[in-house]
Write an enzyme that holds these catalytic residues in place. Sequence first.
Site, PDB file in Angstrom:
ATOM      1  N   ASP A 143      -3.366   6.269   6.331  1.00 11.92           N
ATOM      2  CA  ASP A 143      -3.767   7.575   6.852  1.00 11.92           C
ATOM      3  C   ASP A 143      -4.565   7.335   8.145  1.00 11.92           C
ATOM      4  O   ASP A 143      -3.981   7.184   9.204  1.00 11.92           O
ATOM      5  CB  ASP A 143      -4.574   8.309   5.772  1.00 11.92           C
ATOM      6  CG  ASP A 143      -4.730   9.790   6.045  1.00 11.92           C
ATOM      7  OD1 ASP A 143      -5.009  10.146   7.194  1.00 11.92           O
ATOM      8  OD2 ASP A 143      -4.584  10.602   5.114  1.00 11.92           O
ATOM      9  N   ARG A 198       0.467  11.671 -10.101  1.00 13.90           N
ATOM     10  CA  ARG A 198       1.038  10.313 -10.062  1.00 13.90           C
ATOM     11  C   ARG A 198       2.322  10.284 -10.902  1.00 13.90           C
ATOM     12  O   ARG A 198       3.189   9.463 -10.673  1.00 13.90           O
ATOM     13  CB  ARG A 198       0.033   9.283 -10.604  1.00 13.90           C
ATOM     14  CG  ARG A 198      -1.243   9.145  -9.757  1.00 13.90           C
ATOM     15  CD  ARG A 198      -1.950   7.842 -10.087  1.00 13.90           C
ATOM     16  NE  ARG A 198      -3.347   7.825  -9.687  1.00 13.90           N
ATOM     17  CZ  ARG A 198      -3.796   7.458  -8.491  1.00 13.90           C
ATOM     18  NH1 ARG A 198      -2.953   7.098  -7.557  1.00 13.90           N
ATOM     19  NH2 ARG A 198      -5.087   7.463  -8.227  1.00 13.90           N
ATOM     20  N   GLU A 220       0.846  -1.194   0.000  1.00 11.01           N
ATOM     21  CA  GLU A 220       0.000   0.000   0.000  1.00 11.01           C
ATOM     22  C   GLU A 220       0.881   1.244   0.000  1.00 11.01           C
ATOM     23  O   GLU A 220       2.019   1.206   0.482  1.00 11.01           O
ATOM     24  CB  GLU A 220      -0.877  -0.079   1.271  1.00 11.01           C
ATOM     25  CG  GLU A 220      -1.731   1.114   1.589  1.00 11.01           C
ATOM     26  CD  GLU A 220      -2.879   1.321   0.620  1.00 11.01           C
ATOM     27  OE1 GLU A 220      -2.599   1.656  -0.548  1.00 11.01           O
ATOM     28  OE2 GLU A 220      -4.036   1.191   1.037  1.00 11.01           O
ATOM     29  N   ASP A 221       0.385   2.338  -0.565  1.00 14.98           N
ATOM     30  CA  ASP A 221       1.186   3.564  -0.585  1.00 14.98           C
ATOM     31  C   ASP A 221       1.188   4.287   0.752  1.00 14.98           C
ATOM     32  O   ASP A 221       2.223   4.732   1.224  1.00 14.98           O
ATOM     33  CB  ASP A 221       0.695   4.506  -1.707  1.00 14.98           C
ATOM     34  CG  ASP A 221      -0.797   4.800  -1.631  1.00 14.98           C
ATOM     35  OD1 ASP A 221      -1.501   4.209  -0.787  1.00 14.98           O
ATOM     36  OD2 ASP A 221      -1.276   5.626  -2.437  1.00 14.98           O
ATOM     37  N   PHE A 242      -0.987  16.839   3.130  1.00 11.67           N
ATOM     38  CA  PHE A 242      -1.370  16.041   1.966  1.00 11.67           C
ATOM     39  C   PHE A 242      -0.179  15.933   1.020  1.00 11.67           C
ATOM     40  O   PHE A 242       0.365  16.936   0.566  1.00 11.67           O
ATOM     41  CB  PHE A 242      -2.577  16.643   1.246  1.00 11.67           C
ATOM     42  CG  PHE A 242      -3.270  15.612   0.400  1.00 11.67           C
ATOM     43  CD1 PHE A 242      -4.234  14.777   0.950  1.00 11.67           C
ATOM     44  CD2 PHE A 242      -2.919  15.437  -0.928  1.00 11.67           C
ATOM     45  CE1 PHE A 242      -4.845  13.790   0.191  1.00 11.67           C
ATOM     46  CE2 PHE A 242      -3.518  14.449  -1.699  1.00 11.67           C
ATOM     47  CZ  PHE A 242      -4.483  13.626  -1.133  1.00 11.67           C
TER      48      PHE A 242
HETATM   49  N1  HPA Z   1      -1.862  11.802  -0.367  1.00 12.93           N
HETATM   50  C1  HPA Z   1      -2.442  10.986  -1.284  1.00 12.93           C
HETATM   51  N2  HPA Z   1      -3.369  10.083  -0.979  1.00 12.93           N
HETATM   52  C2  HPA Z   1      -3.719   9.965   0.314  1.00 12.93           C
HETATM   53  C3  HPA Z   1      -3.154  10.762   1.315  1.00 12.93           C
HETATM   54  C4  HPA Z   1      -2.175  11.742   0.955  1.00 12.93           C
HETATM   55  O1  HPA Z   1      -1.629  12.505   1.786  1.00 12.93           O
HETATM   56  N3  HPA Z   1      -3.729  10.389   2.491  1.00 12.93           N
HETATM   57  C5  HPA Z   1      -4.614   9.390   2.179  1.00 12.93           C
HETATM   58  N4  HPA Z   1      -4.616   9.126   0.880  1.00 12.93           N
HETATM   59 MG    MG Z   2      -3.777   4.017  -1.226  1.00 10.38          MG
END
Ligand code: HPA
Ligand code: MG
Length: 218
Positions: A136, A198, A132-133, A185
């Site tokens: 949050d 992206r 996962e990226d 963010f």
């Molecule tokens: N950036 C991009 N996608 C996200 C973020 C963020 O800071 N937090 C949750 N999804």
């Molecule tokens: Mg994600």
Amino acid sequence: MEQKKWIDINTESFQYSLDHFVIPDHYEDALESVLIPHGVIMDRVEKLAKLIVQEATGPLVVCCVLKGGHQFFADLVNYIKKNVTRGGKTVPLSLEFIKVKSYSGETSGEVKLSLTEEECQEFQGKNILIVEDIIDTGKTMVQLLQKLKQYSPESVKVASLLIKKTPLSNGYIPEYVGFAIPNAFVVGYALDYNEYFRDLDHICVINDHGKMKYAIKN
Ligand code: HPA
Ligand code: MG
């Protein structure tokens, strides 16, 4: 002092100026600063790959959470393969891709997977690594884990490149984390703001102008 298992980034103390890096012209006015340069991301991903291989107990099903996880997933898998070609420990990989839809409007916070019931049955008895990226609030990941565990995998671990230090966190912490970041963010390295950014290599903090410029227009 206890060593944390991730790199803790504190924006208040330091952010890189955009001037010092190559930024695509089309995003220059939409960004505040560079938070994590691309080279640092790559070095960290290499280390995470090494840890994952060291701790693997058998073949892995590496499961990319789209779309934000795709770049981290691609680089992580490449580093795991490189480890093998260099004569390191061998871990057979199979690759899976999932899209997770969370219904934030619903109190249950339930998530829906893009995989069919049949595809999910394939997880039975497997060692799954979810890639996962960003974590949050942690809500989506907790729901996803609950869902996957219904299919009786042998094990499920999570690698997240980023974890956000937010008061909204439910306390969930993945097994592998690249960086803990401030409550801002961030975009780039496949992380988006309304599908933009992206195509930016560094992880950057978006500015107010960027949020306006790339807001969803109705
Ligand atoms: N950036 C991009 N996608 C996200 C973020 C963020 O800071 N937090 C949750 N999804
Ligand atoms: Mg994600």
